[in-house]
Design a protein around this motif. Structure first.
Motif, PDB file in Angstrom:
ATOM      1  N   HIS A 168       9.060 -31.891 -17.592  1.00 24.10           N
ATOM      2  CA  HIS A 168       8.474 -31.118 -18.693  1.00 24.10           C
ATOM      3  C   HIS A 168       8.944 -29.675 -18.542  1.00 24.10           C
ATOM      4  O   HIS A 168       9.099 -29.178 -17.423  1.00 24.10           O
ATOM      5  N   PRO A 169       9.166 -28.963 -19.645  1.00 19.31           N
ATOM      6  CA  PRO A 169       9.569 -27.553 -19.530  1.00 19.31           C
ATOM      7  C   PRO A 169       8.562 -26.755 -18.701  1.00 19.31           C
ATOM      8  O   PRO A 169       7.349 -26.880 -18.877  1.00 19.31           O
ATOM      9  N   ILE A 170       9.085 -25.934 -17.826  1.00 17.55           N
ATOM     10  CA  ILE A 170       8.276 -25.040 -17.002  1.00 17.55           C
ATOM     11  C   ILE A 170       8.471 -23.625 -17.540  1.00 17.55           C
ATOM     12  O   ILE A 170       9.596 -23.128 -17.607  1.00 17.55           O
ATOM     13  N   ALA A 171       7.383 -22.993 -17.945  1.00 24.53           N
ATOM     14  CA  ALA A 171       7.482 -21.662 -18.549  1.00 24.53           C
ATOM     15  C   ALA A 171       7.644 -20.574 -17.507  1.00 24.53           C
ATOM     16  O   ALA A 171       8.360 -19.587 -17.732  1.00 24.53           O
ATOM     17  N   ALA A 172       6.963 -20.723 -16.368  1.00 24.76           N
ATOM     18  CA  ALA A 172       6.920 -19.611 -15.416  1.00 24.76           C
ATOM     19  C   ALA A 172       6.798 -20.099 -13.983  1.00 24.76           C
ATOM     20  O   ALA A 172       6.161 -21.119 -13.705  1.00 24.76           O
ATOM     21  N   LEU A 173       7.398 -19.349 -13.103  1.00 29.71           N
ATOM     22  CA  LEU A 173       7.186 -19.506 -11.666  1.00 29.71           C
ATOM     23  C   LEU A 173       6.479 -18.250 -11.178  1.00 29.71           C
ATOM     24  O   LEU A 173       6.979 -17.135 -11.370  1.00 29.71           O
ATOM     25  N   GLN A 174       5.324 -18.436 -10.564  1.00 31.23           N
ATOM     26  CA  GLN A 174       4.612 -17.309  -9.974  1.00 31.23           C
ATOM     27  C   GLN A 174       4.817 -17.327  -8.463  1.00 31.23           C
ATOM     28  O   GLN A 174       4.446 -18.286  -7.793  1.00 31.23           O
ATOM     29  N   SER A 175       5.433 -16.279  -7.959  1.00 29.62           N
ATOM     30  CA  SER A 175       5.671 -16.163  -6.523  1.00 29.62           C
ATOM     31  C   SER A 175       5.579 -14.699  -6.130  1.00 29.62           C
ATOM     32  O   SER A 175       5.709 -13.806  -6.978  1.00 29.62           O
ATOM     33  N   GLU A 176       5.372 -14.461  -4.853  1.00 31.05           N
ATOM     34  CA  GLU A 176       5.294 -13.081  -4.399  1.00 31.05           C
ATOM     35  C   GLU A 176       6.683 -12.449  -4.456  1.00 31.05           C
ATOM     36  O   GLU A 176       7.659 -13.030  -3.982  1.00 31.05           O
ATOM     37  N   TRP A 177       6.744 -11.251  -5.035  1.00 33.02           N
ATOM     38  CA  TRP A 177       8.019 -10.528  -5.139  1.00 33.02           C
ATOM     39  C   TRP A 177       7.711  -9.048  -5.225  1.00 33.02           C
ATOM     40  O   TRP A 177       6.970  -8.592  -6.096  1.00 33.02           O
ATOM     41  N   SER A 178       8.251  -8.312  -4.294  1.00 34.26           N
ATOM     42  CA  SER A 178       8.069  -6.862  -4.261  1.00 34.26           C
ATOM     43  C   SER A 178       9.182  -6.281  -3.410  1.00 34.26           C
ATOM     44  O   SER A 178      10.039  -7.016  -2.889  1.00 34.26           O
ATOM     45  N   LEU A 179       9.165  -4.979  -3.222  1.00 34.88           N
ATOM     46  CA  LEU A 179      10.156  -4.343  -2.373  1.00 34.88           C
ATOM     47  C   LEU A 179      10.134  -4.886  -0.952  1.00 34.88           C
ATOM     48  O   LEU A 179      11.154  -4.873  -0.272  1.00 34.88           O
ATOM     49  N   TRP A 180       8.972  -5.372  -0.498  1.00 33.93           N
ATOM     50  CA  TRP A 180       8.949  -5.853   0.889  1.00 33.93           C
ATOM     51  C   TRP A 180       8.802  -7.371   0.995  1.00 33.93           C
ATOM     52  O   TRP A 180       8.663  -7.900   2.089  1.00 33.93           O
ATOM     53  N   PRO A 204       3.017  -7.425  -6.499  1.00 31.18           N
ATOM     54  CA  PRO A 204       4.216  -6.584  -6.610  1.00 31.18           C
ATOM     55  C   PRO A 204       4.065  -5.246  -5.898  1.00 31.18           C
ATOM     56  O   PRO A 204       5.062  -4.536  -5.708  1.00 31.18           O
ATOM     57  N   LEU A 205       2.833  -4.931  -5.494  1.00 32.17           N
ATOM     58  CA  LEU A 205       2.585  -3.698  -4.731  1.00 32.17           C
ATOM     59  C   LEU A 205       2.292  -4.008  -3.267  1.00 32.17           C
ATOM     60  O   LEU A 205       1.700  -3.196  -2.561  1.00 32.17           O
ATOM     61  N   GLY A 206       2.734  -5.175  -2.816  1.00 30.67           N
ATOM     62  CA  GLY A 206       2.542  -5.507  -1.408  1.00 30.67           C
ATOM     63  C   GLY A 206       1.087  -5.537  -0.989  1.00 30.67           C
ATOM     64  O   GLY A 206       0.713  -5.004   0.042  1.00 30.67           O
ATOM     65  N   ARG A 207       0.248  -6.179  -1.830  1.00 29.66           N
ATOM     66  CA  ARG A 207      -1.201  -6.236  -1.589  1.00 29.66           C
ATOM     67  C   ARG A 207      -1.784  -4.828  -1.402  1.00 29.66           C
ATOM     68  O   ARG A 207      -2.694  -4.621  -0.610  1.00 29.66           O
ATOM     69  N   GLY A 208      -1.233  -3.902  -2.161  1.00 22.81           N
ATOM     70  CA  GLY A 208      -1.725  -2.535  -2.142  1.00 22.81           C
ATOM     71  C   GLY A 208      -1.048  -1.630  -1.146  1.00 22.81           C
ATOM     72  O   GLY A 208      -1.157  -0.396  -1.241  1.00 22.81           O
ATOM     73  N   PHE A 209      -0.325  -2.206  -0.184  1.00 27.07           N
ATOM     74  CA  PHE A 209       0.260  -1.377   0.875  1.00 27.07           C
ATOM     75  C   PHE A 209       1.259  -0.365   0.328  1.00 27.07           C
ATOM     76  O   PHE A 209       1.316   0.785   0.786  1.00 27.07           O
ATOM     77  N   LEU A 210       2.042  -0.772  -0.665  1.00 23.68           N
ATOM     78  CA  LEU A 210       3.093   0.098  -1.182  1.00 23.68           C
ATOM     79  C   LEU A 210       2.565   1.256  -2.008  1.00 23.68           C
ATOM     80  O   LEU A 210       3.330   2.143  -2.397  1.00 23.68           O
ATOM     81  N   THR A 211       1.257   1.278  -2.264  1.00 18.76           N
ATOM     82  CA  THR A 211       0.677   2.431  -2.948  1.00 18.76           C
ATOM     83  C   THR A 211       0.433   3.594  -1.997  1.00 18.76           C
ATOM     84  O   THR A 211       0.216   4.724  -2.437  1.00 18.76           O
ATOM     85  N   GLU A 304      15.687   1.236  -3.090  1.00 15.81           N
ATOM     86  CA  GLU A 304      16.042   0.156  -2.170  1.00 15.81           C
ATOM     87  C   GLU A 304      16.497   0.689  -0.813  1.00 15.81           C
ATOM     88  O   GLU A 304      16.298   0.033   0.214  1.00 15.81           O
ATOM     89  N   ALA A 305      17.063   1.879  -0.803  1.00 16.92           N
ATOM     90  CA  ALA A 305      17.444   2.501   0.473  1.00 16.92           C
ATOM     91  C   ALA A 305      16.209   2.964   1.229  1.00 16.92           C
ATOM     92  O   ALA A 305      16.160   2.909   2.473  1.00 16.92           O
ATOM     93  N   ALA A 306      15.212   3.425   0.500  1.00 19.69           N
ATOM     94  CA  ALA A 306      13.970   3.873   1.142  1.00 19.69           C
ATOM     95  C   ALA A 306      13.148   2.703   1.662  1.00 19.69           C
ATOM     96  O   ALA A 306      12.400   2.840   2.636  1.00 19.69           O
ATOM     97  N   ALA A 307      13.282   1.553   0.995  1.00 17.40           N
ATOM     98  CA  ALA A 307      12.488   0.377   1.365  1.00 17.40           C
ATOM     99  C   ALA A 307      13.395  -0.832   1.540  1.00 17.40           C
ATOM    100  O   ALA A 307      13.287  -1.824   0.806  1.00 17.40           O
ATOM    101  N   PRO A 308      14.296  -0.797   2.524  1.00 17.09           N
ATOM    102  CA  PRO A 308      15.190  -1.946   2.724  1.00 17.09           C
ATOM    103  C   PRO A 308      14.417  -3.178   3.174  1.00 17.09           C
ATOM    104  O   PRO A 308      13.498  -3.087   3.991  1.00 17.09           O
ATOM    105  N   ALA A 309      14.780  -4.323   2.614  1.00 14.13           N
ATOM    106  CA  ALA A 309      14.035  -5.552   2.892  1.00 14.13           C
ATOM    107  C   ALA A 309      14.026  -5.893   4.376  1.00 14.13           C
ATOM    108  O   ALA A 309      13.023  -6.403   4.897  1.00 14.13           O
ATOM    109  N   ASP A 310      15.102  -5.600   5.072  1.00 13.61           N
ATOM    110  CA  ASP A 310      15.170  -5.968   6.489  1.00 13.61           C
ATOM    111  C   ASP A 310      14.406  -5.012   7.401  1.00 13.61           C
ATOM    112  O   ASP A 310      14.344  -5.220   8.617  1.00 13.61           O
TER     113      ASP A 310
END
Length: 327
Positions: A168-180, A204-211, A304-310
């Motif tokens: 069946h068509p899937i409209a959306a995938l909800q997953s965690e995604w943020s700078l970290w 998207p705000l890292g559970r508030g941490f990125l604020t 992205e330089a200020a918050a590199p994923a690694d």
């Protein structure tokens, strides 16, 4: 105010939604009066997508959202989820995806929300003991009956998403995604885009941490962050360095670190609709303003330089909870 709109598959929604979980679950005590006022303010600001789940405070969050949208149902794209039976930071998540459970959960959610249908119904976590074809097949029956308009998945793996979309068509995938938290970019994102599936980033705000407003002192009873590796010990201090770098960039732009982090998520594509969560009107206004904050290529590179994923220290979940992701 009217926010721009984006599409999750065939479903049109505001470019930013509102995650309602924290109003009742996950981050300590709530205030139903302020939470309701926050939902009303979101609708007034042009936010149409409201996100909840039956697992949030055992249905209490759905009841809160349902009461808040009484008389304004036609302004709301209502999303809820099923599938998580219990949550334990040490033992992990217990999940169910069998047909009987799907149907029972939907009926219960409709009752709690006080509506005759939900616009977007997600499988909260994939049940590896049940073929995904069976789960999506049961969800498709709900669409045929008019109880659900569109189907979604959450934290699913690329292969499972493909199998689901074949049913069946899937409209959306909800997953965690943020700078970290950028794991979705490895394979899942490309799969969704190939299949025309929209992306709904939660936390998207890292559970508030990125604020920059999170401190260890905030972890009270019922706050799940006290058990998450990124929020404890040396990891907390190392991750705070990232936030301080974001704050410096944000000051130069005349915005907050949270707005900069949220604008980065918004910039990931026209098929991306983040659902920052808040239970306060002041933070809602800040988040909504980020929906129209434009970032140049240089801005994005600087962020992205200020918050590199690694550079992020610690896993996003305990090992037990992480085991429920990516099936």
């Amino acid at each position: 105010m009217t926010l721009p709109t984006r599409h999750l598959g065939a479903l049109e929604v505001s470019a930013q939604g509102l995650g309602c979980m924290g109003m009742s679950h996950g981050y300590g005590g709530g205030d139903d009066v302020e939470s309701t006022a926050t939902i009303h303010a979101a609708l007034d600001a042009g936010v149409t997508l409201l996100d909840t789940a039956d697992a949030y405070a055992n249905g209490v969050n759905e009841e809160l959202v349902g009461k808040a949208v009484e008389g304004r149902r036609d302004q709301v794209v209502l999303a809820t989820k099923f599938g998580i039976v219990s949550t334990d930071a040490a033992k992990g998540l217990a999940v169910r995806g069998d047909r009987d459970h799907v149907r029972a959960c939907c009926e219960a959610s409709l009752r709690r929300l006080g509506v005759d249908h939900v616009d977007l119904y997600y499988q909260h976590r994939v049940d590896p003991s049940v073929p995904i074809e069976d789960t999506i097949g049961a969800m498709a029956e709900l669409v045929a009956e008019g109880k659900v308009r569109h189907l979604g998945m959450s934290e699913a793996g690329a292969a499972t998403i493909r199998r689901a979309a074949a049913v069946h068509p899937i409209a959306a995938l909800q997953s965690e995604w943020s700078l970290w938290t950028r794991g979705i970019e490895d394979e899942v994102l490309g799969t969704c885009r190939e299949l025309g599936i929209g992306i709904v980033p939660f936390s998207p705000l890292g559970r508030g941490f990125l604020t920059g407003r999170v401190t260890r002192a905030e972890y009270g009873a019922g706050d799940m962050r006290a058990a998450l590796p990124r929020f404890t010990g040396e990891n907390f201090d190392r991750n705070l360095v990232i936030v301080r770098a974001l704050e410096e960039l944000a000051r130069a732009r005349g915005v907050t670190a949270g707005q900069l982090a949220l604008a980065w998520v918004q910039s990931r594509g026209e098929d991306v609709v983040p659902i920052p969560g808040t239970k306060r009107r002041t933070y809602l206004a800040e988040n909504v303003a980020a929906a129209t904050l434009e970032l140049s290529a240089d801005d994005i590179a600087a962020v992205e330089a200020a918050a590199p994923a690694d550079a992020v220290a610690g896993e996003r979940y305990t090992a037990a909870m992480q085991s429920a992701i990516g099936h």
